[in-house]
Scaffold this motif. Structure first.
Motif, PDB file in Angstrom:
ATOM      1  N   VAL A 144      -1.388  24.653  78.653  1.00 13.84           N
ATOM      2  CA  VAL A 144      -0.443  25.179  77.667  1.00 13.84           C
ATOM      3  C   VAL A 144       0.417  26.269  78.307  1.00 13.84           C
ATOM      4  CG1 VAL A 144      -0.222  26.392  75.470  1.00 13.84           C
ATOM      5  CG2 VAL A 144      -1.873  24.522  75.691  1.00 13.84           C
ATOM      6  N   ALA A 145      -0.182  27.119  79.124  1.00 15.28           N
ATOM      7  CA  ALA A 145       0.579  28.167  79.806  1.00 15.28           C
ATOM      8  C   ALA A 145       1.614  27.559  80.749  1.00 15.28           C
ATOM      9  CB  ALA A 145      -0.360  29.093  80.568  1.00 15.28           C
ATOM     10  N   ARG A 146       1.250  26.502  81.464  1.00 12.17           N
ATOM     11  CA  ARG A 146       2.194  25.826  82.355  1.00 12.17           C
ATOM     12  C   ARG A 146       3.348  25.198  81.561  1.00 12.17           C
ATOM     13  NH1 ARG A 146      -2.693  24.716  84.979  1.00 12.17           N
ATOM     14  NH2 ARG A 146      -2.941  22.674  84.010  1.00 12.17           N
ATOM     15  N   LEU A 147       2.997  24.609  80.432  1.00  8.01           N
ATOM     16  CA  LEU A 147       4.042  24.004  79.598  1.00  8.01           C
ATOM     17  C   LEU A 147       4.980  25.075  79.036  1.00  8.01           C
ATOM     18  CD1 LEU A 147       2.003  21.256  77.726  1.00  8.01           C
ATOM     19  CD2 LEU A 147       3.842  20.900  79.389  1.00  8.01           C
ATOM     20  N   ARG A 148       4.427  26.204  78.651  1.00  8.14           N
ATOM     21  CA  ARG A 148       5.273  27.295  78.140  1.00  8.14           C
ATOM     22  C   ARG A 148       6.212  27.806  79.232  1.00  8.14           C
ATOM     23  NH1 ARG A 148       0.559  29.612  74.746  1.00  8.14           N
ATOM     24  NH2 ARG A 148       1.123  28.782  72.705  1.00  8.14           N
ATOM     25  N   LEU A 149       5.719  27.911  80.437  1.00  3.27           N
ATOM     26  CA  LEU A 149       6.549  28.346  81.556  1.00  3.27           C
ATOM     27  C   LEU A 149       7.689  27.357  81.802  1.00  3.27           C
ATOM     28  CD1 LEU A 149       7.066  30.341  83.867  1.00  3.27           C
ATOM     29  CD2 LEU A 149       5.489  28.986  85.247  1.00  3.27           C
ATOM     30  N   ARG A 150       7.367  26.067  81.813  1.00  2.00           N
ATOM     31  CA  ARG A 150       8.398  25.033  81.991  1.00  2.00           C
ATOM     32  C   ARG A 150       9.433  25.087  80.878  1.00  2.00           C
ATOM     33  NH1 ARG A 150       7.836  19.829  84.084  1.00  2.00           N
ATOM     34  NH2 ARG A 150      10.083  19.968  84.025  1.00  2.00           N
TER      35      ARG A 150
ATOM     36  N   MET B 177      11.400  16.168  79.286  1.00  2.00           N
ATOM     37  CA  MET B 177      12.081  17.388  79.671  1.00  2.00           C
ATOM     38  C   MET B 177      12.840  17.174  80.978  1.00  2.00           C
ATOM     39  SD  MET B 177      10.664  21.249  80.523  1.00  2.00           S
ATOM     40  CE  MET B 177       9.227  21.024  79.554  1.00  2.00           C
ATOM     41  N   ASP B 178      12.244  16.478  81.913  1.00  2.00           N
ATOM     42  CA  ASP B 178      12.896  16.279  83.210  1.00  2.00           C
ATOM     43  C   ASP B 178      14.184  15.467  83.072  1.00  2.00           C
ATOM     44  OD1 ASP B 178      10.952  17.733  84.539  1.00  2.00           O
ATOM     45  OD2 ASP B 178       9.717  15.980  84.944  1.00  2.00           O
ATOM     46  N   ALA B 179      14.147  14.404  82.265  1.00  2.94           N
ATOM     47  CA  ALA B 179      15.346  13.586  82.067  1.00  2.94           C
ATOM     48  C   ALA B 179      16.445  14.399  81.397  1.00  2.94           C
ATOM     49  CB  ALA B 179      15.009  12.353  81.236  1.00  2.94           C
ATOM     50  N   LEU B 180      16.076  15.194  80.424  1.00  2.55           N
ATOM     51  CA  LEU B 180      17.050  16.038  79.736  1.00  2.55           C
ATOM     52  C   LEU B 180      17.644  17.068  80.693  1.00  2.55           C
ATOM     53  CD1 LEU B 180      18.486  16.768  77.142  1.00  2.55           C
ATOM     54  CD2 LEU B 180      16.485  18.107  76.469  1.00  2.55           C
ATOM     55  N   LEU B 181      16.815  17.668  81.517  1.00  3.97           N
ATOM     56  CA  LEU B 181      17.304  18.632  82.510  1.00  3.97           C
ATOM     57  C   LEU B 181      18.281  17.979  83.485  1.00  3.97           C
ATOM     58  CD1 LEU B 181      14.224  20.849  83.426  1.00  3.97           C
ATOM     59  CD2 LEU B 181      16.403  21.600  82.479  1.00  3.97           C
ATOM     60  N   GLN B 182      17.972  16.767  83.907  1.00  3.81           N
ATOM     61  CA  GLN B 182      18.873  16.067  84.823  1.00  3.81           C
ATOM     62  C   GLN B 182      20.229  15.814  84.175  1.00  3.81           C
ATOM     63  OE1 GLN B 182      16.740  12.575  86.061  1.00  3.81           O
ATOM     64  NE2 GLN B 182      15.438  13.704  87.486  1.00  3.81           N
ATOM     65  N   LEU B 183      20.220  15.415  82.901  1.00  2.09           N
ATOM     66  CA  LEU B 183      21.481  15.185  82.199  1.00  2.09           C
ATOM     67  C   LEU B 183      22.272  16.483  82.046  1.00  2.09           C
ATOM     68  CD1 LEU B 183      20.464  12.640  79.425  1.00  2.09           C
ATOM     69  CD2 LEU B 183      22.081  12.282  81.284  1.00  2.09           C
TER      70      LEU B 183
ATOM     71  N   ARG C 140      14.830  26.528  78.911  1.00  2.00           N
ATOM     72  CA  ARG C 140      15.714  27.330  78.059  1.00  2.00           C
ATOM     73  C   ARG C 140      16.755  28.066  78.895  1.00  2.00           C
ATOM     74  NH1 ARG C 140      12.828  31.061  74.039  1.00  2.00           N
ATOM     75  NH2 ARG C 140      15.005  31.497  73.631  1.00  2.00           N
ATOM     76  N   SER C 141      16.366  28.556  80.060  1.00  2.00           N
ATOM     77  CA  SER C 141      17.317  29.245  80.942  1.00  2.00           C
ATOM     78  C   SER C 141      18.429  28.300  81.384  1.00  2.00           C
ATOM     79  CB  SER C 141      16.604  29.809  82.164  1.00  2.00           C
ATOM     80  OG  SER C 141      15.698  30.794  81.784  1.00  2.00           O
ATOM     81  N   VAL C 142      18.055  27.102  81.795  1.00  2.00           N
ATOM     82  CA  VAL C 142      19.049  26.108  82.224  1.00  2.00           C
ATOM     83  C   VAL C 142      19.942  25.743  81.043  1.00  2.00           C
ATOM     84  CG1 VAL C 142      19.355  23.733  83.039  1.00  2.00           C
ATOM     85  CG2 VAL C 142      17.638  25.198  84.093  1.00  2.00           C
ATOM     86  N   LEU C 143      19.356  25.604  79.880  1.00  2.00           N
ATOM     87  CA  LEU C 143      20.120  25.252  78.693  1.00  2.00           C
ATOM     88  C   LEU C 143      21.141  26.344  78.357  1.00  2.00           C
ATOM     89  CD1 LEU C 143      20.506  23.171  76.474  1.00  2.00           C
ATOM     90  CD2 LEU C 143      18.754  24.349  75.155  1.00  2.00           C
ATOM     91  N   GLN C 144      20.761  27.599  78.477  1.00  2.00           N
ATOM     92  CA  GLN C 144      21.702  28.690  78.207  1.00  2.00           C
ATOM     93  C   GLN C 144      22.879  28.659  79.173  1.00  2.00           C
ATOM     94  OE1 GLN C 144      19.125  32.108  78.284  1.00  2.00           O
ATOM     95  NE2 GLN C 144      18.942  32.131  76.048  1.00  2.00           N
ATOM     96  N   ILE C 145      22.615  28.380  80.430  1.00  2.00           N
ATOM     97  CA  ILE C 145      23.686  28.271  81.421  1.00  2.00           C
ATOM     98  C   ILE C 145      24.609  27.116  81.058  1.00  2.00           C
ATOM     99  CG2 ILE C 145      24.195  27.704  83.840  1.00  2.00           C
ATOM    100  CD1 ILE C 145      21.549  29.248  84.508  1.00  2.00           C
ATOM    101  N   ASN C 146      24.010  25.986  80.650  1.00  2.00           N
ATOM    102  CA  ASN C 146      24.789  24.821  80.261  1.00  2.00           C
ATOM    103  C   ASN C 146      25.666  25.127  79.048  1.00  2.00           C
ATOM    104  OD1 ASN C 146      24.602  22.120  78.310  1.00  2.00           O
ATOM    105  ND2 ASN C 146      25.212  21.702  80.408  1.00  2.00           N
ATOM    106  N   LEU C 147      25.119  25.811  78.067  1.00  7.38           N
ATOM    107  CA  LEU C 147      25.901  26.148  76.877  1.00  7.38           C
ATOM    108  C   LEU C 147      27.060  27.073  77.229  1.00  7.38           C
ATOM    109  CD1 LEU C 147      23.067  26.577  74.220  1.00  7.38           C
ATOM    110  CD2 LEU C 147      24.718  24.703  74.420  1.00  7.38           C
TER     111      LEU C 147
END
Length: 121
Positions: free
Chosen positions: A59-65, A1-7, A70-77
């Motif tokens: 699991v709760a931490r992973l869901r939050l991340r 997830m971190d690598a994808l976010l950086q890209l 998803r928020s960053v992805l929406q901005i990117n789109l």
């Protein structure tokens, strides 16, 4: 997830700077990391309860991340859609402009109106 976010963030920065072609070059790497992320989500979905049993709250931490992602992805789109619209508009303007015949300027530098479009001034 971190690598994808950086890209994704690098792509958005390139688009903000008007470097559309450089941003598209990240596409293959971004697709690779997106596929890996989806595969990992599938694994986590299969072992979710076991993970929660081993590490309560994980699991709760992973869901939050994931929601942050998803928020960053929406901005990117949105940035991609805007960049695409701007480049399409610019391309249409170039194509449309190419078909408009140019009228030579008179000796005094005044441009004669194009009779094709009527006398506007």
């Amino acid at each position: 997830m971190d690598a994808l976010l950086q890209l994704i963030e690098a792509e958005a920065a390139l688009l903000r700077d008007g470097m559309t072609f450089a941003a598209t070059e990240l596409g293959a790497r971004k697709s690779h990391y997106a596929k890996r992320y989806m595969d990992e989500l599938a694994v986590l979905g299969a072992i979710g309860q076991s993970l929660e049993d081993l590490d309560p709250g994980q699991v709760a931490r992973l869901r939050l991340r994931h929601e942050e992602f998803r928020s960053v992805l929406q901005i990117n789109l949105a940035a991609l859609a805007t960049a695409r619209a701007v480049s399409d508009s610019a391309l249409r303007a170039v194509i449309d402009n190419r078909h408009v015949p140019r009228r030579p300027a008179r000796a005094d530098g005044e441009v004669r109106p194009n009779p094709r479009y009527g006398n506007t001034g």
